[in-house]
Design a protein around this motif. Structure first.
Motif, PDB file in Angstrom:
ATOM      1  N   MET A 179      93.978  31.149  -5.113  1.00 17.12           N
ATOM      2  CA  MET A 179      93.957  30.016  -4.159  1.00 17.12           C
ATOM      3  C   MET A 179      94.650  30.821  -2.687  1.00 17.12           C
ATOM      4  SD  MET A 179      93.855  27.256  -3.049  1.00 17.12           S
ATOM      5  CE  MET A 179      93.059  26.129  -4.286  1.00 17.12           C
ATOM      6  N   ARG A 180      95.727  31.507  -2.839  1.00 14.66           N
ATOM      7  CA  ARG A 180      96.309  32.124  -1.525  1.00 14.66           C
ATOM      8  C   ARG A 180      95.193  32.931  -0.875  1.00 14.66           C
ATOM      9  NH1 ARG A 180     102.022  34.660  -2.549  1.00 14.66           N
ATOM     10  NH2 ARG A 180     101.936  34.971  -0.426  1.00 14.66           N
ATOM     11  N   ARG A 181      94.389  33.712  -1.669  1.00 14.38           N
ATOM     12  CA  ARG A 181      93.565  34.667  -1.066  1.00 14.38           C
ATOM     13  C   ARG A 181      92.295  33.969  -0.365  1.00 14.38           C
ATOM     14  NH1 ARG A 181      92.067  39.974  -1.923  1.00 14.38           N
ATOM     15  NH2 ARG A 181      89.816  40.409  -1.895  1.00 14.38           N
ATOM     16  N   TRP A 182      92.110  32.692  -1.074  1.00 15.35           N
ATOM     17  CA  TRP A 182      90.962  31.905  -0.625  1.00 15.35           C
ATOM     18  C   TRP A 182      91.683  31.312   0.740  1.00 15.35           C
ATOM     19  CZ3 TRP A 182      90.566  26.665   0.666  1.00 15.35           C
ATOM     20  CH2 TRP A 182      89.674  26.280   0.971  1.00 15.35           C
ATOM     21  N   MET A 183      92.654  30.852   0.742  1.00 17.16           N
ATOM     22  CA  MET A 183      93.149  30.304   2.126  1.00 17.16           C
ATOM     23  C   MET A 183      93.561  31.201   3.192  1.00 17.16           C
ATOM     24  SD  MET A 183      96.075  27.423   0.561  1.00 17.16           S
ATOM     25  CE  MET A 183      96.537  26.979   2.074  1.00 17.16           C
ATOM     26  N   TRP A 184      93.708  32.450   2.698  1.00 13.89           N
ATOM     27  CA  TRP A 184      93.819  33.609   3.805  1.00 13.89           C
ATOM     28  C   TRP A 184      92.541  33.999   4.510  1.00 13.89           C
ATOM     29  CZ3 TRP A 184      97.191  36.494   6.686  1.00 13.89           C
ATOM     30  CH2 TRP A 184      96.747  37.479   7.299  1.00 13.89           C
ATOM     31  N   PHE A 185      91.488  34.054   3.615  1.00  8.35           N
ATOM     32  CA  PHE A 185      90.126  34.327   4.100  1.00  8.35           C
ATOM     33  C   PHE A 185      89.734  33.118   4.904  1.00  8.35           C
ATOM     34  CE2 PHE A 185      89.047  37.454   0.541  1.00  8.35           C
ATOM     35  CZ  PHE A 185      89.817  38.430   1.027  1.00  8.35           C
ATOM     36  N   ASN A 186      89.951  31.880   4.905  1.00  7.40           N
ATOM     37  CA  ASN A 186      89.583  30.962   5.416  1.00  7.40           C
ATOM     38  C   ASN A 186      90.475  30.049   6.353  1.00  7.40           C
ATOM     39  OD1 ASN A 186      86.550  30.274   3.913  1.00  7.40           O
ATOM     40  ND2 ASN A 186      88.236  30.840   2.397  1.00  7.40           N
ATOM     41  N   ALA A 187      91.509  30.782   6.817  1.00  5.67           N
ATOM     42  CA  ALA A 187      92.721  30.144   7.319  1.00  5.67           C
ATOM     43  C   ALA A 187      92.268  29.450   8.860  1.00  5.67           C
ATOM     44  CB  ALA A 187      93.716  31.277   7.650  1.00  5.67           C
ATOM     45  N   LEU A 188      91.581  30.270   9.502  1.00  6.50           N
ATOM     46  CA  LEU A 188      90.919  29.790  10.919  1.00  6.50           C
ATOM     47  C   LEU A 188      90.340  28.538  10.882  1.00  6.50           C
ATOM     48  CD1 LEU A 188      91.004  30.355  13.861  1.00  6.50           C
ATOM     49  CD2 LEU A 188      88.999  31.596  13.587  1.00  6.50           C
ATOM     50  N   SER A 189      89.335  28.445   9.757  1.00  7.80           N
ATOM     51  CA  SER A 189      88.677  26.905   9.631  1.00  7.80           C
ATOM     52  C   SER A 189      89.480  25.933   9.055  1.00  7.80           C
ATOM     53  CB  SER A 189      87.427  27.208   8.984  1.00  7.80           C
ATOM     54  OG  SER A 189      87.654  27.680   7.601  1.00  7.80           O
ATOM     55  N   LEU A 190      90.309  26.419   8.172  1.00  5.73           N
ATOM     56  CA  LEU A 190      91.339  25.242   7.642  1.00  5.73           C
ATOM     57  C   LEU A 190      92.335  24.707   8.702  1.00  5.73           C
ATOM     58  CD1 LEU A 190      92.051  27.056   4.241  1.00  5.73           C
ATOM     59  CD2 LEU A 190      90.714  25.256   4.615  1.00  5.73           C
ATOM     60  N   VAL A 191      92.645  25.737   9.600  1.00  7.10           N
ATOM     61  CA  VAL A 191      93.665  25.228  10.597  1.00  7.10           C
ATOM     62  C   VAL A 191      92.820  24.380  11.599  1.00  7.10           C
ATOM     63  CG1 VAL A 191      95.035  25.956  12.425  1.00  7.10           C
ATOM     64  CG2 VAL A 191      95.349  27.032  10.350  1.00  7.10           C
ATOM     65  N   MET A 192      91.815  24.717  11.823  1.00  5.93           N
ATOM     66  CA  MET A 192      91.011  23.753  12.960  1.00  5.93           C
ATOM     67  C   MET A 192      90.450  22.433  12.407  1.00  5.93           C
ATOM     68  SD  MET A 192      90.517  25.384  15.759  1.00  5.93           S
ATOM     69  CE  MET A 192      90.826  27.002  16.272  1.00  5.93           C
ATOM     70  N   PHE A 193      90.000  22.560  11.017  1.00  5.07           N
ATOM     71  CA  PHE A 193      89.535  21.351  10.538  1.00  5.07           C
ATOM     72  C   PHE A 193      90.786  20.492  10.078  1.00  5.07           C
ATOM     73  CE2 PHE A 193      85.466  23.488   9.625  1.00  5.07           C
ATOM     74  CZ  PHE A 193      84.687  22.679  10.494  1.00  5.07           C
ATOM     75  N   GLY A 194      91.958  20.952   9.819  1.00  2.00           N
ATOM     76  CA  GLY A 194      93.186  20.126   9.602  1.00  2.00           C
ATOM     77  C   GLY A 194      93.631  19.622  10.846  1.00  2.00           C
ATOM     78  N   ALA A 195      93.768  20.353  12.062  1.00  2.00           N
ATOM     79  CA  ALA A 195      94.023  19.735  13.070  1.00  2.00           C
ATOM     80  C   ALA A 195      93.005  18.601  13.736  1.00  2.00           C
ATOM     81  CB  ALA A 195      94.130  20.622  14.187  1.00  2.00           C
ATOM     82  N   PHE A 196      91.789  18.835  13.282  1.00  2.00           N
ATOM     83  CA  PHE A 196      90.913  17.649  13.590  1.00  2.00           C
ATOM     84  C   PHE A 196      91.345  16.446  12.853  1.00  2.00           C
ATOM     85  CE2 PHE A 196      87.165  15.541  11.615  1.00  2.00           C
ATOM     86  CZ  PHE A 196      86.738  14.867  12.815  1.00  2.00           C
ATOM     87  N   LEU A 197      91.450  16.593  11.465  1.00  2.00           N
ATOM     88  CA  LEU A 197      91.879  15.421  10.719  1.00  2.00           C
ATOM     89  C   LEU A 197      93.035  14.653  11.171  1.00  2.00           C
ATOM     90  CD1 LEU A 197      90.959  16.741   7.028  1.00  2.00           C
ATOM     91  CD2 LEU A 197      89.516  15.060   8.504  1.00  2.00           C
ATOM     92  N   VAL A 198      94.109  15.407  11.721  1.00  2.00           N
ATOM     93  CA  VAL A 198      95.194  14.737  12.112  1.00  2.00           C
ATOM     94  C   VAL A 198      94.982  14.151  13.352  1.00  2.00           C
ATOM     95  CG1 VAL A 198      97.516  15.506  13.132  1.00  2.00           C
ATOM     96  CG2 VAL A 198      96.903  16.535  11.071  1.00  2.00           C
ATOM     97  N   PHE A 199      94.298  14.800  14.484  1.00  2.00           N
ATOM     98  CA  PHE A 199      94.025  14.143  15.602  1.00  2.00           C
ATOM     99  C   PHE A 199      93.091  12.883  15.553  1.00  2.00           C
ATOM    100  CE2 PHE A 199      95.317  18.422  17.314  1.00  2.00           C
ATOM    101  CZ  PHE A 199      96.509  18.151  17.407  1.00  2.00           C
ATOM    102  N   ILE A 200      92.068  12.729  14.524  1.00  2.00           N
ATOM    103  CA  ILE A 200      91.259  11.805  14.807  1.00  2.00           C
ATOM    104  C   ILE A 200      91.949  10.623  14.028  1.00  2.00           C
ATOM    105  CG2 ILE A 200      89.993  12.131  12.545  1.00  2.00           C
ATOM    106  CD1 ILE A 200      87.307  11.456  14.050  1.00  2.00           C
TER     107      ILE A 200
END
Length: 219
Positions: free
Chosen positions: A1-22
């Motif tokens: 899981m940590r490896r997957w999050m590392w490889f996908n960190a940029l999109s996870l942060v962007m979509f996470g920020a999107f969910l918070v703001f919407i």
């Protein structure tokens, strides 16, 4: 899981920020709408009713529309136009890359990239097609949400008869909403293109390497 999050960190942060703001947009918009309804002597909407209202749908999709227009246009225009000195541009003397055509495809290339004909043409242009397609969808939903909001507002203020989406499309109100977002998107991208000629950000692929000259174009 940590490896997957590392490889996908940029999109996870962007979509996470999107969910918070919407979510925050919906909550604050809900309060704004209910304050307005109260002023006119109407009962407040529930949160779930607000999410289906023209007020929320219009606010969300008029912004999505401009974002997808800007990104789709940018992807398409950078395939044909250049800007000397910008890392956002391809090389000044660069034509189409050989790697964009099936003759250079390898066994690990995506299936459509190894084909000839329509499948290959569509895949070679799939990014701009997808982004501009999302622009069209957002434009239509913005129009429908804007029509609902306009009719709701008119009913509150004067009890006027509702208008159709086709009629709202011809109003200055609709195009004012669109243009105020479109102009800001293209301004922001234009600033990125020009500022990246002279300024740097260490470690960012959006920037040229710090030691490169101002005239250096492309990555």
């Amino acid at each position: 899981m940590r490896r997957w999050m590392w490889f996908n960190a940029l999109s996870l942060v962007m979509f996470g920020a999107f969910l918070v703001f919407i979510v925050l947009q919906s909550v604050f918009g809900w309060h704004v709408r209910n304050e307005e309804l109260t002023q006119y002597g109407h009962a407040a909407d529930s949160y779930w009713a607000y999410l289906q209202s023209g007020h929320f749908v219009e606010a969300v999709f008029e912004n999505w529309e401009s974002e997808f227009l800007q990104m789709g246009s940018y992807v398409l225009l950078t395939a044909y136009l250049v800007q000397r000195g910008s890392p956002e541009s391809k090389q000044l003397d660069e034509d189409d890359r050989a790697e964009d055509y099936p003759e250079k495809a390898g066994p690990h290339s995506p299936w459509p990239a190894r084909q000839h004909g329509v499948a290959n043409v569509l895949y070679r242009n799939s990014l701009s097609i997808a982004l501009l397609g999302l622009f069209v969808v957002s434009f239509v939903i913005h129009l429908l949400g804007g029509t609902a909001e306009y009719n709701e507002q008119q009913a509150l203020e004067s009890g006027a008869a509702p208008i159709s989406a086709a009629t709202f499309l011809t109003t200055s109100d609709f195009w004012f909403q669109s243009m105020q977002n479109w102009q800001s998107e293209f301004l922001a991208v234009g600033c990125l293109i020009v500022l990246s000629i002279f300024l740097r950000q260490h470690g960012s692929p959006q920037s040229k390497p710090v030691v490169k000259s101002h005239a250096h174009t492309g990555e």
